[in-house]
Motif scaffolding. Structure first.
Motif, short mmCIF file in Angstrom:
data_model
loop_
_atom_site.label_atom_id
_atom_site.label_comp_id
_atom_site.label_asym_id
_atom_site.label_seq_id
_atom_site.Cartn_x
_atom_site.Cartn_y
_atom_site.Cartn_z
N UNK A 106 0.88 -1.17 0.00
CA UNK A 106 0.00 0.00 0.00
C UNK A 106 0.91 1.21 0.00
N UNK A 107 0.51 2.27 -0.68
CA UNK A 107 1.42 3.42 -0.88
C UNK A 107 1.94 3.99 0.44
N UNK A 108 1.05 4.16 1.42
CA UNK A 108 1.48 4.74 2.69
C UNK A 108 2.47 3.85 3.41
N UNK A 109 2.19 2.57 3.45
CA UNK A 109 3.09 1.64 4.11
C UNK A 109 4.45 1.60 3.41
N UNK A 110 4.42 1.47 2.11
CA UNK A 110 5.67 1.35 1.35
C UNK A 110 6.53 2.60 1.57
N UNK A 111 5.91 3.77 1.51
CA UNK A 111 6.64 5.03 1.68
C UNK A 111 7.22 5.13 3.08
N UNK A 112 6.42 4.84 4.09
CA UNK A 112 6.89 5.01 5.47
C UNK A 112 7.94 3.99 5.87
N UNK A 113 7.78 2.75 5.41
CA UNK A 113 8.81 1.74 5.70
C UNK A 113 10.11 2.08 4.94
N UNK A 114 9.97 2.62 3.74
CA UNK A 114 11.14 3.00 2.95
C UNK A 114 11.92 4.12 3.65
N UNK A 115 11.17 5.09 4.14
CA UNK A 115 11.81 6.20 4.87
C UNK A 115 12.51 5.68 6.12
N UNK A 116 11.85 4.78 6.82
CA UNK A 116 12.44 4.21 8.02
C UNK A 116 13.69 3.41 7.69
N UNK A 117 13.67 2.69 6.56
CA UNK A 117 14.84 1.88 6.17
C UNK A 117 16.04 2.79 5.93
N UNK A 118 15.78 3.94 5.34
CA UNK A 118 16.87 4.89 5.06
C UNK A 118 17.42 5.52 6.33
N UNK A 119 16.53 5.78 7.29
CA UNK A 119 16.93 6.51 8.49
C UNK A 119 17.36 5.61 9.64
N UNK A 120 17.03 4.33 9.56
CA UNK A 120 17.38 3.42 10.66
C UNK A 120 18.90 3.24 10.70
N UNK A 121 19.42 3.07 11.89
CA UNK A 121 20.87 2.87 12.03
C UNK A 121 21.29 1.44 11.82
N UNK A 122 20.61 0.72 10.94
CA UNK A 122 20.88 -0.70 10.70
C UNK A 122 20.84 -0.97 9.21
N UNK A 123 21.39 -2.11 8.83
CA UNK A 123 21.20 -2.58 7.47
C UNK A 123 19.77 -3.10 7.37
N UNK A 124 19.01 -2.60 6.40
CA UNK A 124 17.61 -3.03 6.27
C UNK A 124 17.33 -3.46 4.84
N UNK A 125 16.73 -4.61 4.67
CA UNK A 125 16.20 -5.03 3.38
C UNK A 125 14.68 -5.16 3.52
N UNK A 126 13.99 -5.12 2.40
CA UNK A 126 12.52 -5.09 2.45
C UNK A 126 11.90 -6.09 1.48
N UNK A 127 10.91 -6.81 1.96
CA UNK A 127 10.07 -7.65 1.10
C UNK A 127 8.71 -6.98 1.02
N UNK A 128 8.26 -6.72 -0.20
CA UNK A 128 6.91 -6.16 -0.41
C UNK A 128 5.99 -7.30 -0.82
N UNK A 129 4.87 -7.45 -0.13
CA UNK A 129 3.92 -8.51 -0.52
C UNK A 129 2.81 -7.93 -1.39
#
Lengths: 327, 327
Positions: A106-129
């Protein structure tokens, strides 16, 4: 609006408090209720983090625990969680293995998780269902919607993470399970979002929404209510046609919240007959309310084609509040 | 009537077929669908047999399996099973230890199980559950109704039977668990029995039925819908007043079928606050749809006062389709 609540604006916080109290052996509530986390973390294991709008319980918090998610970030009802929730969750549950986000498309989820992935102090990968075959784009999504197949991804990837699989391989596996999964739903009634107070949509007493989304978004067509066999056949034809092949499969008959167990089991029987015609054999299965839309009446079918690895990981022990076996 | 069915008169048979297909690892369907039985019997163990009208799923068939019931006899929706069903079930699942019937206190059930006990070719003892504090007699019952406390009895007695307890002692234990349990429910909407096609009762948009029965029978009073905290306080006051003492307890927050998980967890939070005021500490708990009334919106609270034996037997492993832990 008839609901067991005190006030619309405290539904989420009071519900999360009750959830954390009820399952204190499995979960902890994060600061400011930004996330629900697994009580006991496994050092070095990649952290599995999901989340989304509330109202789909037990998805996602009900799947936090051994062999599944490390954290779930609950947004308000049918509203994406904000990036600070996922950032706080990752900061708390990443024990050195990085984090995998599992996000419904969903657009809101994808955008907010993407922003969090960029800003998190960890290596983050994402699976979109995006397992919903009903429509190609929808009210809140570009491309197909992520629905009940999401919990299959969470279970299988969770088991692999528990068994020691690394972050990169988990991402590949998650994408593979999503690609092997197809879903379609049907609604007989609407749900009522507490903050709105009125039904999301209206459906005449003799009609159904075939291909409905889990927020009550429109599906393929609104038609006269049919019998369970005909409904199952239409959903299975859409799923099987899109999968393009038969074989051993996991079937999830998922209630949307307001449909009795008797009807879900009746649909399980109907779906079994329909799947057999398409050369799909039910080798694993689950029947119940797992990815809901508050009190919506209706159900969805999810079919995941199995291979040895996916079947083995599905069977592996899991200990969450909503899914538990082998422990 | 909006339901996922083919025809009202095949709902039960098709639903049972789907249930047996979905849980073929745990259960078998008896001849002519007279009962659902545990696939693997334990020779010499007293057989635990329950049953009642359908529409309360997962009660009772969902509790057939290791550590709980050996057989469940499903009647038509909200209609007692007939004696021949229980007789056939006993003939198949009594492996020499006799049979214990666990029967909810409704006239039809009590009469038919009693007749079966007399005609069965086995030693049979019976536990009658009557945990509903709402009313002293009701539409279908002389004396208090048996409601969600029944599943607590089934779980605890089932664990004791698995551990080797004999028939007479199981009957004493079952009566003791029933006597330690109290329940009360509230309905926000009616359910629709498929064969009737119309709601069992009607409730104005701003009212609730406090003390409702699991077939939609009248409760204590029909009043304006209140907030969750006030509802929980009224139910807890009735339960605690009747128990007459505090202590460690098991709390079951039971959904009637049409209420979302968010609201059930919110009620769990509300009930916890209310119970604390009465000196009742939640030492064990369960939240979900366990003893339902088809798609009725609402919930019940059940409190069982614990002692060491009941707590230990509650914690013991169980492997049924609706309740599973420790295995």
């Amino acid at each position: 609006m008839k609901k067991l609540i005190n006030a619309p604006d405290t539904v989420l916080s009071e519900s999360l408090d009750g959830f954390a109290e009820a399952h204190a052996d499995i979960v902890l509530l994060g600061e400011e209720r930004k996330f629900v986390r697994r009580r006991t973390l496994k050092p070095g294991k990649p952290a599995l983090v999901s989340g989304g709008g509330s109202g789909h319980e037990p998805l996602h918090a009900g799947f936090v625990g051994f062999g599944m998610l490390d954290a779930a970030c609950p947004g308000q009802v049918f509203t994406s969680p904000t990036p600070d929730q996922m950032i706080a969750a990752v900061a708390e549950v990443d024990t050195g293995g990085g984090a995998l986000f599992i996000v419904k498309n969903y657009e809101g989820d994808v955008m907010n998780f993407e922003m969090a992935a960029e800003m998190a102090g960890s290596e983050v990968l994402t699976v979109i269902t995006d397992d919903d075959v009903a429509v190609e784009t929808s009210t809140y999504s570009l491309g197909r919607r992520g629905v009940a197949g999401t919990m299959i991804v969470e279970k299988v990837v969770g088991a692999a993470a528990e068994a020691g699989m690394g972050l990169g391989a988990l991402k590949v596996l998650g994408d593979r399970v999503n690609a092997a999964s197809r879903s379609m739903g049907v609604a007989l009634t609407s749900c009522i979002v507490p903050a709105a107070g009125t039904p999301t949509f209206t459906l005449p007493e003799d009609e159904m929404e075939m291909g409905v989304g889990i927020h009550g978004e429109p599906g393929r067509r609104r038609v006269k209510l049919e019998g369970a066999d005909a409904i199952a056949e239409e959903m299975v034809a859409a799923i099987a046609g899109d999968l393009g092949r038969g074989g051993d499969a996991l079937l999830l008959v998922n209630g949307f919240g307001g449909t009795p167990a008797m009807e879900l089991y009746l649909m399980r029987h109907a779906a079994g007959k329909a799947l057999a015609k398409h050369g799909i054999r039910i080798a694993r299965g689950l029947v119940g309310n797992y990815v809901t839309s508050l009190e919506m009446a209706g159900c969805s079918l999810t079919v995941t084609l199995l291979d040895d690895e996916i079947a083995r990981l599905w069977d592996a022990p899991v200990h969450t509040s909503a899914l538990r076996w082998g422990l």
